[in-house]
Design a protein around this motif. Structure first.
Motif, PDB file in Angstrom:
ATOM      1  N   GLY A  17       1.298   0.414  -2.787  1.00 57.19           N
ATOM      2  CA  GLY A  17       1.157   0.807  -1.394  1.00 57.19           C
ATOM      3  C   GLY A  17       2.384   1.597  -0.995  1.00 57.19           C
ATOM      4  O   GLY A  17       3.493   1.059  -0.980  1.00 57.19           O
ATOM      5  N   LEU A  18       2.166   2.885  -0.737  1.00 53.63           N
ATOM      6  CA  LEU A  18       3.299   3.746  -0.357  1.00 53.63           C
ATOM      7  C   LEU A  18       3.071   4.348   1.027  1.00 53.63           C
ATOM      8  O   LEU A  18       3.192   5.556   1.226  1.00 53.63           O
ATOM      9  CB  LEU A  18       3.510   4.844  -1.397  1.00 53.63           C
ATOM     10  CG  LEU A  18       3.998   4.378  -2.772  1.00 53.63           C
ATOM     11  CD1 LEU A  18       4.146   5.583  -3.714  1.00 53.63           C
ATOM     12  CD2 LEU A  18       5.322   3.619  -2.669  1.00 53.63           C
ATOM     13  N   LEU A  20       4.377   3.978   5.106  1.00 58.38           N
ATOM     14  CA  LEU A  20       5.744   4.026   5.621  1.00 58.38           C
ATOM     15  C   LEU A  20       6.560   2.839   5.120  1.00 58.38           C
ATOM     16  O   LEU A  20       7.721   2.985   4.703  1.00 58.38           O
ATOM     17  CB  LEU A  20       5.712   3.999   7.156  1.00 58.38           C
ATOM     18  CG  LEU A  20       5.227   5.273   7.824  1.00 58.38           C
ATOM     19  CD1 LEU A  20       5.004   5.054   9.309  1.00 58.38           C
ATOM     20  CD2 LEU A  20       6.233   6.399   7.589  1.00 58.38           C
ATOM     21  N   MET A  21       5.941   1.640   5.130  1.00 60.27           N
ATOM     22  CA  MET A  21       6.678   0.450   4.726  1.00 60.27           C
ATOM     23  C   MET A  21       6.876   0.399   3.215  1.00 60.27           C
ATOM     24  O   MET A  21       7.973   0.114   2.725  1.00 60.27           O
ATOM     25  CB  MET A  21       5.955  -0.810   5.221  1.00 60.27           C
ATOM     26  CG  MET A  21       6.729  -2.079   4.993  1.00 60.27           C
ATOM     27  SD  MET A  21       8.403  -2.026   5.707  1.00 60.27           S
ATOM     28  CE  MET A  21       8.105  -2.567   7.382  1.00 60.27           C
ATOM     29  N   GLY A  22       5.821   0.669   2.458  1.00 58.43           N
ATOM     30  CA  GLY A  22       5.923   0.609   0.997  1.00 58.43           C
ATOM     31  C   GLY A  22       6.984   1.566   0.465  1.00 58.43           C
ATOM     32  O   GLY A  22       7.737   1.221  -0.453  1.00 58.43           O
ATOM     33  N   ASN A  40       0.111   4.213  -5.508  1.00 60.17           N
ATOM     34  CA  ASN A  40      -0.562   4.340  -4.211  1.00 60.17           C
ATOM     35  C   ASN A  40      -1.958   4.889  -4.439  1.00 60.17           C
ATOM     36  O   ASN A  40      -2.189   5.667  -5.365  1.00 60.17           O
ATOM     37  CB  ASN A  40       0.229   5.293  -3.303  1.00 60.17           C
ATOM     38  CG  ASN A  40      -0.241   5.234  -1.867  1.00 60.17           C
ATOM     39  OD1 ASN A  40      -0.209   4.174  -1.244  1.00 60.17           O
ATOM     40  ND2 ASN A  40      -0.702   6.347  -1.339  1.00 60.17           N
ATOM     41  N   ARG A  41      -2.905   4.421  -3.591  1.00 62.59           N
ATOM     42  CA  ARG A  41      -4.304   4.863  -3.736  1.00 62.59           C
ATOM     43  C   ARG A  41      -4.392   6.380  -3.700  1.00 62.59           C
ATOM     44  O   ARG A  41      -5.018   6.998  -4.556  1.00 62.59           O
ATOM     45  CB  ARG A  41      -5.146   4.249  -2.602  1.00 62.59           C
ATOM     46  CG  ARG A  41      -6.561   4.722  -2.588  1.00 62.59           C
ATOM     47  CD  ARG A  41      -7.327   4.107  -1.436  1.00 62.59           C
ATOM     48  NE  ARG A  41      -6.765   4.477  -0.130  1.00 62.59           N
ATOM     49  CZ  ARG A  41      -7.299   4.164   1.044  1.00 62.59           C
ATOM     50  NH1 ARG A  41      -8.406   3.434   1.076  1.00 62.59           N
ATOM     51  NH2 ARG A  41      -6.749   4.549   2.181  1.00 62.59           N
ATOM     52  N   THR A  42      -3.738   6.977  -2.731  1.00 56.75           N
ATOM     53  CA  THR A  42      -3.740   8.439  -2.638  1.00 56.75           C
ATOM     54  C   THR A  42      -2.488   8.950  -3.347  1.00 56.75           C
ATOM     55  O   THR A  42      -1.365   8.612  -2.942  1.00 56.75           O
ATOM     56  CB  THR A  42      -3.709   8.884  -1.155  1.00 56.75           C
ATOM     57  OG1 THR A  42      -4.781   8.242  -0.475  1.00 56.75           O
ATOM     58  CG2 THR A  42      -3.823  10.388  -1.030  1.00 56.75           C
ATOM     59  N   LYS A  45       2.342  10.490  -2.762  1.00 53.22           N
ATOM     60  CA  LYS A  45       3.275   9.913  -1.785  1.00 53.22           C
ATOM     61  C   LYS A  45       4.579   9.428  -2.422  1.00 53.22           C
ATOM     62  O   LYS A  45       5.518   9.067  -1.724  1.00 53.22           O
ATOM     63  CB  LYS A  45       2.613   8.764  -1.021  1.00 53.22           C
ATOM     64  CG  LYS A  45       1.517   9.236  -0.080  1.00 53.22           C
ATOM     65  CD  LYS A  45       1.214   8.205   0.970  1.00 53.22           C
ATOM     66  CE  LYS A  45       0.165   8.723   1.932  1.00 53.22           C
ATOM     67  NZ  LYS A  45      -0.332   7.681   2.835  1.00 53.22           N
ATOM     68  N   ARG A  75      -2.589  -1.773   3.974  1.00 54.02           N
ATOM     69  CA  ARG A  75      -3.103  -1.907   5.346  1.00 54.02           C
ATOM     70  C   ARG A  75      -3.473  -3.350   5.710  1.00 54.02           C
ATOM     71  O   ARG A  75      -3.094  -3.849   6.762  1.00 54.02           O
ATOM     72  CB  ARG A  75      -4.330  -1.001   5.480  1.00 54.02           C
ATOM     73  CG  ARG A  75      -4.985  -1.056   6.811  1.00 54.02           C
ATOM     74  CD  ARG A  75      -6.238  -0.208   6.854  1.00 54.02           C
ATOM     75  NE  ARG A  75      -6.999  -0.512   8.059  1.00 54.02           N
ATOM     76  CZ  ARG A  75      -6.682  -0.085   9.266  1.00 54.02           C
ATOM     77  NH1 ARG A  75      -5.649   0.692   9.429  1.00 54.02           N
ATOM     78  NH2 ARG A  75      -7.398  -0.424  10.315  1.00 54.02           N
ATOM     79  N   ALA A  79      -7.696  -4.660   1.541  1.00 53.53           N
ATOM     80  CA  ALA A  79      -7.166  -3.609   0.657  1.00 53.53           C
ATOM     81  C   ALA A  79      -6.443  -4.234  -0.544  1.00 53.53           C
ATOM     82  O   ALA A  79      -6.548  -3.733  -1.674  1.00 53.53           O
ATOM     83  CB  ALA A  79      -6.227  -2.687   1.432  1.00 53.53           C
ATOM     84  N   GLU A  82      -9.071  -5.194  -2.927  1.00 50.87           N
ATOM     85  CA  GLU A  82      -9.667  -4.001  -3.554  1.00 50.87           C
ATOM     86  C   GLU A  82      -8.795  -3.506  -4.704  1.00 50.87           C
ATOM     87  O   GLU A  82      -9.273  -3.052  -5.730  1.00 50.87           O
ATOM     88  CB  GLU A  82      -9.815  -2.868  -2.537  1.00 50.87           C
ATOM     89  CG  GLU A  82     -11.131  -2.881  -1.786  1.00 50.87           C
ATOM     90  CD  GLU A  82     -11.231  -1.703  -0.834  1.00 50.87           C
ATOM     91  OE1 GLU A  82     -11.000  -0.550  -1.254  1.00 50.87           O
ATOM     92  OE2 GLU A  82     -11.528  -1.951   0.345  1.00 50.87           O
ATOM     93  N   ILE A  83      -7.475  -3.596  -4.502  1.00 52.52           N
ATOM     94  CA  ILE A  83      -6.540  -3.100  -5.524  1.00 52.52           C
ATOM     95  C   ILE A  83      -6.479  -4.060  -6.711  1.00 52.52           C
ATOM     96  O   ILE A  83      -6.545  -3.633  -7.873  1.00 52.52           O
ATOM     97  CB  ILE A  83      -5.117  -2.930  -4.915  1.00 52.52           C
ATOM     98  CG1 ILE A  83      -5.120  -1.831  -3.854  1.00 52.52           C
ATOM     99  CG2 ILE A  83      -4.089  -2.626  -6.000  1.00 52.52           C
ATOM    100  CD1 ILE A  83      -3.859  -1.815  -2.990  1.00 52.52           C
ATOM    101  N   ILE A 126       7.256  -9.206   7.230  1.00 53.66           N
ATOM    102  CA  ILE A 126       8.417  -8.337   7.490  1.00 53.66           C
ATOM    103  C   ILE A 126       8.587  -8.187   8.990  1.00 53.66           C
ATOM    104  O   ILE A 126       7.739  -7.599   9.666  1.00 53.66           O
ATOM    105  CB  ILE A 126       8.206  -6.939   6.856  1.00 53.66           C
ATOM    106  CG1 ILE A 126       7.904  -7.054   5.362  1.00 53.66           C
ATOM    107  CG2 ILE A 126       9.411  -6.034   7.112  1.00 53.66           C
ATOM    108  CD1 ILE A 126       7.510  -5.723   4.707  1.00 53.66           C
ATOM    109  N   THR A 129      10.861  -2.711  11.258  1.00 51.20           N
ATOM    110  CA  THR A 129      10.189  -1.451  10.939  1.00 51.20           C
ATOM    111  C   THR A 129      10.852  -0.835   9.696  1.00 51.20           C
ATOM    112  O   THR A 129      11.954  -1.257   9.308  1.00 51.20           O
ATOM    113  CB  THR A 129      10.279  -0.479  12.146  1.00 51.20           C
ATOM    114  OG1 THR A 129      11.656  -0.350  12.518  1.00 51.20           O
ATOM    115  CG2 THR A 129       9.468  -0.998  13.327  1.00 51.20           C
ATOM    116  N   PRO A 130      10.199   0.152   9.057  1.00 51.67           N
ATOM    117  CA  PRO A 130      10.718   0.671   7.787  1.00 51.67           C
ATOM    118  C   PRO A 130      12.184   1.114   7.791  1.00 51.67           C
ATOM    119  O   PRO A 130      12.900   0.825   6.815  1.00 51.67           O
ATOM    120  CB  PRO A 130       9.762   1.839   7.467  1.00 51.67           C
ATOM    121  CG  PRO A 130       8.472   1.419   8.107  1.00 51.67           C
ATOM    122  CD  PRO A 130       8.854   0.712   9.377  1.00 51.67           C
TER     123      PRO A 130
END
Ligand SMILES: NC(=O)c1ccc[n+]([C@@H]2O[C@H](COP(=O)([O-])OP(=O)(O)OC[C@H]3O[C@@H](n4cnc5c(N)ncnc54)[C@H](OP(=O)(O)O)[C@@H]3O)[C@@H](O)[C@H]2O)c1
Length: 297
Positions: A17-18, A20-22, A40-42, A45, A75, A79, A82-83, A126, A129-130
């Motif tokens: 997971g990449l 903002l946080m990843g 990352n899925r997409t 990144k 997310r 998810a 799914e991964i 967490i 924020t990132p």
């Protein structure tokens, strides 16, 4: 194991997971000298991370194989499933650290699922924020096996200096998370209401801010008193009775209405106080209101 600049051994980590946080998590691990693999899925990144020595895995299988500590931050829990479901056979002996936000029942179910597949499991919330990832005062709250946490605490502390293990129950961090977020949104909404109120006199939000933040310090001290009262079940009003608070909250409702401001928040507060008074608690402290929110027995 990799080593950092001081020659200390560093656990290989995988971040899945990449968003903002990843990306912030992976960057912090890499900066601390951990051999870091990301997925990352997409695709695409990972580009900014690759310059700092992070390796991008082409597949989830590759990502899971590369790290002994598998960090997932996506997310939601659907998810995560799914991964990981398609690679469940490769999880045995790994430690899954789920930093995805969710509810306590989801965290418990995922902990059970991980155990069925032979993986250790820690769930983390967490509270930052990132940009705050890696800072000494960044709080990350964990649940799951205390032994597993102790084994990986040094690595996990890279993400936040205020890393804390709350419970062997993997659901507890999510419970703290939503409870703390509730305080945040409640405070935000009251701040927005107040800023809108003073804004009708062209008072800038930034001029009002110091008074609001000073007041929050006072409010926190009242909360400390109320927490003790709630735990004892004794609501002795050493500061102000519920009855005393009826006129001021009425003033806030009135002030809001005459200035065309949504009065729903103070109206709700007024209703809570009046309900407690109707139950015979006029002379109790505000802490008595907790009973309104407790489940009916
Ligand atoms: N941002 C914060 O301030 C903050 C603070 C505390 C906790 N968190 C929690 O951290 C988690 C991630 O937040 P974020 O800010 O990084 O969110 P984000 O920027 O929106 O990123 C979401 C990530 O989830 C991935 N994802 C979504 N659906 C997926 C699916 N079905 N399969 C695989 N991957 C999927 C996305 O992949 P794609 O790139 O392929 O879409 C992306 O990597 C959330 O649970 C959030 O509540 C965030």
């Amino acid at each position: 194991m990799g080593t950092d600049e001081t020659g200390m051994e560093r656990t290989p980590v995988t971040v899945m997971g990449l968003g903002l946080m990843g990306r912030a998590l992976a960057g912090a691990f890499a900066a601390a000298g951990h051999p870091t693999t990301v997925w990352n899925r997409t695709p695409g990144k990972a580009a900014p991370l690759i310059a700092s020595g992070v390796r991008e895995a082409g597949t989830v299988e590759d990502a899971v194989g590369a790290g002994s500590l598998l960090i997932v931050c996506v997310r939601d829990y659907d998810a995560v499933q799914e991964i990981l479901a398609p690679v469940s056979g490769a999880l045995s002996g790994k430690v899954l650290v789920n930093l995805t936000s969710g509810a306590s029942d989801e965290a418990r179910a995922l902990a059970g699922w991980a155990a069925e597949h032979g993986a250790g499991y820690l769930d983390g919330a967490i509270m930052m924020t990132p940009p705050g990832i890696g800072a000494p005062d960044t709080a990350i709250l964990y649940g799951g096996s205390p032994e597993l946490f102790a084994e990986h605490e040094q690595t996990l502390r890279v993400l936040g200096g205020a890393t804390t293990h709350l419970s062997s129950d993997a659901g507890i961090p999510s419970l703290y998370d939503v409870a703390l977020l509730g305080i945040m949104w409640g405070t935000f909404n009251s701040f927005m209401h107040s800023v809108a109120l003073v804004g009708t006199e062209n008072i800038a939000a930034t001029d009002f801010l110091p008074f609001a933040t000073d007041w929050l310090g006072g409010v926190a001290s009242f909360m400390a008193t109320y927490a003790q009262q709630i735990d004892k079940g004794e609501y002795v009003a050493g500061d102000a009775t519920l009855e005393t608070q009826v006129p001021p909250v009425g003033h806030l409702v009135h002030e809001s209405r005459i200035r065309g401001i949504d009065a729903a928040i103070p109206e709700y507060t007024k209703a809570l106080i009046e309900e407690a008074i109707a139950r015979g608690h006029a002379l109790d402290s505000y802490a008595r209101i907790v009973e309104h929110f407790r489940p009916a027995v």
